[in-house]
Motif scaffolding. Sequence first.
Motif, mmCIF file in Angstrom:
data_model
loop_
_atom_site.group_PDB
_atom_site.id
_atom_site.type_symbol
_atom_site.label_atom_id
_atom_site.label_comp_id
_atom_site.label_asym_id
_atom_site.label_seq_id
_atom_site.Cartn_x
_atom_site.Cartn_y
_atom_site.Cartn_z
ATOM 1 N N ILE A 1 11.484 5.923 2.419
ATOM 2 C CA ILE A 1 11.288 7.064 3.330
ATOM 3 C C ILE A 1 11.843 8.343 2.721
ATOM 4 O O ILE A 1 11.204 9.406 2.755
ATOM 5 C CB ILE A 1 11.958 6.776 4.688
ATOM 6 N N ASP A 2 13.051 8.252 2.136
ATOM 7 C CA ASP A 2 13.641 9.426 1.497
ATOM 8 C C ASP A 2 12.791 9.897 0.321
ATOM 9 O O ASP A 2 12.693 11.106 0.053
ATOM 10 C CB ASP A 2 15.055 9.107 1.015
ATOM 11 N N ALA A 3 12.183 8.955 -0.387
ATOM 12 C CA ALA A 3 11.349 9.315 -1.539
ATOM 13 C C ALA A 3 10.149 10.161 -1.115
ATOM 14 O O ALA A 3 9.797 11.133 -1.784
ATOM 15 C CB ALA A 3 10.872 8.058 -2.262
ATOM 16 N N TRP A 4 9.541 9.797 0.011
ATOM 17 C CA TRP A 4 8.410 10.591 0.510
ATOM 18 C C TRP A 4 8.857 12.004 0.882
ATOM 19 O O TRP A 4 8.154 12.989 0.579
ATOM 20 C CB TRP A 4 7.786 9.911 1.733
ATOM 21 N N ASN A 5 10.014 12.116 1.520
ATOM 22 C CA ASN A 5 10.518 13.444 1.886
ATOM 23 C C ASN A 5 10.853 14.278 0.652
ATOM 24 O O ASN A 5 10.545 15.475 0.594
ATOM 25 C CB ASN A 5 11.760 13.303 2.773
ATOM 26 N N ARG A 6 11.492 13.638 -0.332
ATOM 27 C CA ARG A 6 11.818 14.340 -1.570
ATOM 28 C C ARG A 6 10.555 14.768 -2.308
ATOM 29 O O ARG A 6 10.503 15.836 -2.912
ATOM 30 C CB ARG A 6 12.658 13.422 -2.462
ATOM 31 N N LEU A 7 9.545 13.916 -2.277
ATOM 32 C CA LEU A 7 8.285 14.223 -2.953
ATOM 33 C C LEU A 7 7.658 15.493 -2.391
ATOM 34 O O LEU A 7 7.184 16.359 -3.149
ATOM 35 C CB LEU A 7 7.319 13.053 -2.824
ATOM 36 N N GLU A 8 7.672 15.630 -1.075
ATOM 37 C CA GLU A 8 7.103 16.825 -0.456
ATOM 38 C C GLU A 8 7.871 18.074 -0.868
ATOM 39 O O GLU A 8 7.273 19.131 -1.106
ATOM 40 C CB GLU A 8 7.106 16.682 1.074
ATOM 41 N N ARG A 9 9.199 17.963 -0.967
ATOM 42 C CA ARG A 9 9.994 19.117 -1.397
ATOM 43 C C ARG A 9 9.700 19.476 -2.842
ATOM 44 O O ARG A 9 9.641 20.661 -3.196
ATOM 45 C CB ARG A 9 11.486 18.831 -1.202
ATOM 46 N N CYS A 10 9.517 18.460 -3.678
ATOM 47 C CA CYS A 10 9.185 18.717 -5.091
ATOM 48 C C CYS A 10 7.841 19.423 -5.220
ATOM 49 O O CYS A 10 7.685 20.344 -6.033
ATOM 50 C CB CYS A 10 9.157 17.406 -5.875
ATOM 51 N N LYS A 11 6.879 18.992 -4.417
ATOM 52 C CA LYS A 11 5.538 19.577 -4.489
ATOM 53 C C LYS A 11 5.503 21.003 -3.966
ATOM 54 O O LYS A 11 4.589 21.763 -4.291
ATOM 55 C CB LYS A 11 4.546 18.703 -3.714
ATOM 56 N N ASN A 12 6.488 21.377 -3.155
ATOM 57 C CA ASN A 12 6.507 22.710 -2.549
ATOM 58 C C ASN A 12 7.398 23.695 -3.299
ATOM 59 O O ASN A 12 7.619 24.813 -2.801
ATOM 60 C CB ASN A 12 6.964 22.615 -1.089
ATOM 61 N N ILE A 13 7.912 23.304 -4.459
ATOM 62 C CA ILE A 13 8.701 24.248 -5.254
ATOM 63 C C ILE A 13 7.789 25.406 -5.673
ATOM 64 O O ILE A 13 6.704 25.194 -6.213
ATOM 65 C CB ILE A 13 9.294 23.564 -6.496
ATOM 66 N N SER A 14 8.221 26.619 -5.416
ATOM 67 C CA SER A 14 7.359 27.784 -5.632
ATOM 68 C C SER A 14 7.263 28.132 -7.118
ATOM 69 O O SER A 14 8.058 27.678 -7.950
ATOM 70 C CB SER A 14 7.897 28.986 -4.864
ATOM 71 N N PHE A 15 6.278 28.950 -7.434
ATOM 72 C CA PHE A 15 6.096 29.441 -8.793
ATOM 73 C C PHE A 15 6.969 30.648 -9.104
ATOM 74 O O PHE A 15 6.942 31.168 -10.211
ATOM 75 C CB PHE A 15 4.629 29.823 -9.024
ATOM 76 N N GLY A 16 7.712 31.112 -8.140
ATOM 77 C CA GLY A 16 8.538 32.294 -8.357
ATOM 78 C C GLY A 16 7.873 33.536 -7.784
ATOM 79 O O GLY A 16 6.693 33.538 -7.414
ATOM 80 N N LYS A 17 8.614 34.614 -7.730
ATOM 81 C CA LYS A 17 8.108 35.864 -7.170
ATOM 82 C C LYS A 17 7.069 36.491 -8.094
ATOM 83 O O LYS A 17 7.236 36.476 -9.319
ATOM 84 C CB LYS A 17 9.264 36.837 -6.943
ATOM 85 N N PRO A 18 6.012 37.068 -7.523
ATOM 86 C CA PRO A 18 4.973 37.690 -8.358
ATOM 87 C C PRO A 18 5.505 38.775 -9.284
ATOM 88 O O PRO A 18 5.035 38.911 -10.417
ATOM 89 C CB PRO A 18 4.001 38.273 -7.320
ATOM 90 N N LYS B 1 0.822 -1.204 0.000
ATOM 91 C CA LYS B 1 0.000 0.000 0.000
ATOM 92 C C LYS B 1 0.854 1.251 0.000
ATOM 93 O O LYS B 1 0.556 2.227 -0.700
ATOM 94 C CB LYS B 1 -0.923 -0.007 1.219
ATOM 95 N N GLU B 2 1.947 1.236 0.772
ATOM 96 C CA GLU B 2 2.817 2.409 0.838
ATOM 97 C C GLU B 2 3.534 2.634 -0.494
ATOM 98 O O GLU B 2 3.678 3.772 -0.941
ATOM 99 C CB GLU B 2 3.831 2.246 1.964
ATOM 100 N N ILE B 3 3.974 1.554 -1.138
ATOM 101 C CA ILE B 3 4.643 1.674 -2.440
ATOM 102 C C ILE B 3 3.668 2.198 -3.491
ATOM 103 O O ILE B 3 3.992 3.107 -4.270
ATOM 104 C CB ILE B 3 5.222 0.315 -2.870
ATOM 105 N N LEU B 4 2.463 1.630 -3.521
ATOM 106 C CA LEU B 4 1.460 2.082 -4.478
ATOM 107 C C LEU B 4 1.069 3.532 -4.209
ATOM 108 O O LEU B 4 0.894 4.322 -5.147
ATOM 109 C CB LEU B 4 0.233 1.180 -4.426
#
Length: 259
Positions: A99-116, A5-8
């Motif tokens: 475990i590292d993949a989950w942490n990396r995934l969160e960092r990838c998802k939080n990459i900003s769109f840049g300054k307005p 389940k965790e892998i999927l």
Amino acid sequence: MAVTKEILALAVEIGDALLRNGAEVYRVEDTVMHILEAYEIENYDVYVLSNGIFASANEDREDACSMIRHIPLGTTHLGRIAALNQLSREICSHECSLIDAWNRLERCKNISFGKPVVHIFFCGLGCGCFSYLFGGTALDSIVGFFIGMLLQVFLFALKRHKNSKFITNILGSAFVTLLSLIVLSFGTPILYDKVIIGDIMPLVPGIALTTSIRDFFNGDYLSGAIHMIDAILTAFCIAVGVGTVITIYHFARGGAALL
């Protein structure tokens, strides 16, 4: 079952993030399958649409697991896609633990769109260049540049109010048309049509259209149809916004032709 389940869940979450940020359907499907294979899950099924992911693993075993994810059509963020692709490559080469993949995934998802301010400047720059590219004068390009920056500010304001995509496109196209006609009404010698064409380019659904064609070529007819309908409706909304303002302006001047 917990491991399966965790892998999927990890594979689907990465696919979700890719699809949510504008990745092609076949690339998302390929990425999810490669991640499952990297963790030695052989019996799986993955089906990806433009706005959804269906995945199952180990259906013939006790640890069988399946997931369904609805993903609304969103904006494109190539930086996040590049980071997620790098993460998937490291997972497939066994350079990244679960475990590292989950942490990396969160960092990838939080990459900003840049300054307005960067978005505002380059939106104006793009609009000005398109105005000139479509046959406008240097003055049209300058006017298009400033209206383009105001358009991005207007879009930021609409985003805060969480308006629908259709309302945003109608109001955005109406906004740039109104500003162009206001500049024209002050006697400024501009080609208002060139300015409008350049300034609606940030709203034009070019990515959706090209993605739909790519999906059709890859045999993903349902996903292609979804993107094609999205592109057509977006173009219709832009036409409504521009046409409505021009029509009102035309009748406000007593039916006189726009020069």
